[in-house]
Scaffold this active site. Structure first.
Site, mmCIF file in Angstrom:
data_model
loop_
_atom_site.group_PDB
_atom_site.id
_atom_site.type_symbol
_atom_site.label_atom_id
_atom_site.label_comp_id
_atom_site.label_asym_id
_atom_site.label_seq_id
_atom_site.Cartn_x
_atom_site.Cartn_y
_atom_site.Cartn_z
ATOM 1 C CE LYS A 121 -13.933 -17.464 15.896
ATOM 2 N NZ LYS A 121 -13.156 -18.149 16.912
ATOM 3 N NE ARG B 99 -4.131 -1.762 2.216
ATOM 4 C CZ ARG B 99 -4.254 -3.045 2.515
ATOM 5 N NH1 ARG B 99 -3.208 -3.700 2.980
ATOM 6 N NH2 ARG B 99 -5.400 -3.668 2.357
ATOM 7 C CB THR C 145 -18.510 5.687 11.486
ATOM 8 O OG1 THR C 145 -17.279 6.394 11.573
ATOM 9 C CG2 THR C 145 -19.126 5.947 10.116
ATOM 10 C CB SER D 185 -17.678 -1.068 3.027
ATOM 11 O OG SER D 185 -16.628 -1.944 3.406
ATOM 12 C CB SER E 224 -19.696 -13.181 13.348
ATOM 13 O OG SER E 224 -19.057 -12.161 12.620
ATOM 14 C CE LYS F 279 -16.346 4.197 6.411
ATOM 15 N NZ LYS F 279 -15.558 4.123 7.655
ATOM 16 C CB THR G 134 -9.508 -4.889 1.879
ATOM 17 O OG1 THR G 134 -8.415 -4.299 2.605
ATOM 18 C CG2 THR G 134 -10.758 -4.072 2.107
ATOM 19 C CB THR H 201 -7.337 10.337 25.508
ATOM 20 O OG1 THR H 201 -6.269 10.081 26.415
ATOM 21 C CG2 THR H 201 -7.645 11.827 25.514
ATOM 22 C CG HIS I 160 -19.763 1.663 4.723
ATOM 23 N ND1 HIS I 160 -18.877 2.450 4.030
ATOM 24 C CD2 HIS I 160 -19.008 0.800 5.442
ATOM 25 C CE1 HIS I 160 -17.633 2.092 4.306
ATOM 26 N NE2 HIS I 160 -17.685 1.089 5.156
#
Length: 407
Positions: free
Chosen positions: A156, A21, A245, A189, A137, A248, A363, A278, A217
């Site tokens: 799971k 990348r 989020t 996504s 999941s 986005k 990905t 924090t 998304h």
């Protein structure tokens, strides 16, 4: 041990596979999104149009957002000064959580520094709260969800992507008395497909499971007030925990969950990812709250966003490009090879001033490497024409298996 040799080996493997990348140094031009300036490796500045950003609606430069952030900086300064438990909770954080709870029609919301942390921290904490918990999941869940499920120490089950029949089989095979949660997404996504929310909720009701949905998304862009696909489909009241989020469609930074007051209080009290981090800078919280409040009322940006996505998909289909279209705003063009994908990305940037990053393994699965375009309300006819023309030229004149395309 020769540590440097091992590092070199790991990095060289990425280079050899064409998966290394490269960061592209851009400076977004305030008030002119999606236009930006790219600093080339030689140090020159060239204008580019950003076609792969997640600032889906351009809210990162909206005057309502920037004004709120400036006001907060002038009022209280830069950082929050601590964790939420120790001096890091301000009126801005509480205001944002109230906006988010109202957005999703839930009694409470809990703010995190990112949606990744919100997913990871919440899913890894749930087994502490429900001993013997089994998490079901979806196979294509985001890495943050996978990590949270992996780290939780509980049981799971992974069901095939969007396969409710397989999910039913897994639920039927487990102890009916065991606590359960089904974790899935509203929009995935990379392909832009929708999760079967209603069907999953039906199974959750039947088997006594909690529901956990990632709307990352979708928030800001779907539903009458931008609460996501579950709102659009009238299903928010059937979801126990909603993850979203602020980085986005809302154009700022941060993540959150919205749920019952008791659930948010328990996660707040037990999740290390919340306790020991924090808190967001007050100015960021102020900007996010302004963005959420604005998009609750504004329908124009959402409508224009969907229109631009539809236009782009229609034009790319007309060119015969291999795009994936599941009806969402995400526009993936499948290339199928990491080297070719990177070459196309480089040529679009260097020769046409179009910035779109290659998407490679891990990905997406090997062989499905792609360019993922994210049109926005401010990608107008000029930007659209330039993109379509560049893709037409490159796709028509550069066979993907030719050596010159790989550089």
């Amino acid at each position: 041990m020769d540590y440097n040799a091992h590092l070199d080996e790991a990095l060289n493997k990425l280079h050899e596979e064409g998966r290394y990348r490269t960061f592209i140094d851009i400076a977004r031009t305030r008030g002119q999104f999606p236009h930006a300036l790219w600093t080339t490796p030689e140090g020159d500045e060239k204008p580019v149009t950003v076609w792969c950003g997640n600032d889906y609606l351009g809210m990162g430069q909206h005057p309502v957002v920037t004004a709120a952030m400036k006001e907060a900086v002038d009022a209280v300064g830069a950082g929050s000064g601590g964790t939420r438990n120790i001096s890091g909770t301000t009126v801005y954080h509480k205001r944002l959580e109230a906006e988010l709870a109202d957005l999703h029609g839930k009694p409470a919301a809990l703010l995190f520094t990112s949606a990744y942390i919100a997913n990871d921290a919440t899913l890894s904490t749930l087994p502490k709260l429900f001993p013997g918990l089994i998490i079901y999941s979806d196979a294509l869940n985001h890495a943050s969800m996978i990590e949270g499920v992996r780290r939780n120490g509980g049981a799971k089950r992974v069901f095939r992507h969007n396969d409710v029949a397989h999910l039913r089989e897994l639920l039927e095979a487990d102890d009916p008395a065991a606590p359960k949660v089904i974790a899935f997404e509203s929009i995935y996504s990379m392909d832009g497909d929708f999760g079967p929310i209603a069907e999953i909720c039906d199974l959750a009701d039947e088997f006594g499971a909690l529901t956990y949905i990632d709307e990352v998304h979708a928030v800001g862009m779907y539903g009458p007030r931008g609460a996501g696909v579950a709102e659009r489909d009238g299903l928010m009241d059937r979801i126990d925990i909603i993850n979203g989020t602020l980085a986005k469609a809302y154009g700022v930074m941060g993540g959150y969950i919205a749920a019952s007051a008791r659930m948010c209080d328990a996660i707040r009290s037990y999740a290390p990812g919340f306790i020991f981090t924090t808190s967001l800078p007050p100015a960021v919280a102020a900007g996010a709250a302004a963005s959420v409040a604005f998009l609750k009322e504004d329908q124009v940006l959402r409508q224009r966003h969907q229109t631009q996505a539809s236009i782009l998909k229609l034009r790319l289909k007309g060119m015969g490009l291999p795009i994936i279209d599941h009806g969402s705003h995400i526009v993936p063009v499948i290339v199928g090879d990491p080297v070719h994908t990177k070459a196309l990305s480089d040529m679009l940037l260097e020769d046409h001033g179009i910035y779109v990053q290659p998407i490679n393994f891990p990905t997406v699965p090997r062989g499905t490497e792609r360019l993922r375009f994210t049109p926005s309300p401010v990608h107008g006819p000029r930007e659209m024409d330039a993109l379509v023309g560049a893709l037409d030229k490159l796709w028509s004149h550069c066979a993907l298996n030719r050596a010159d395309l790989a550089g």
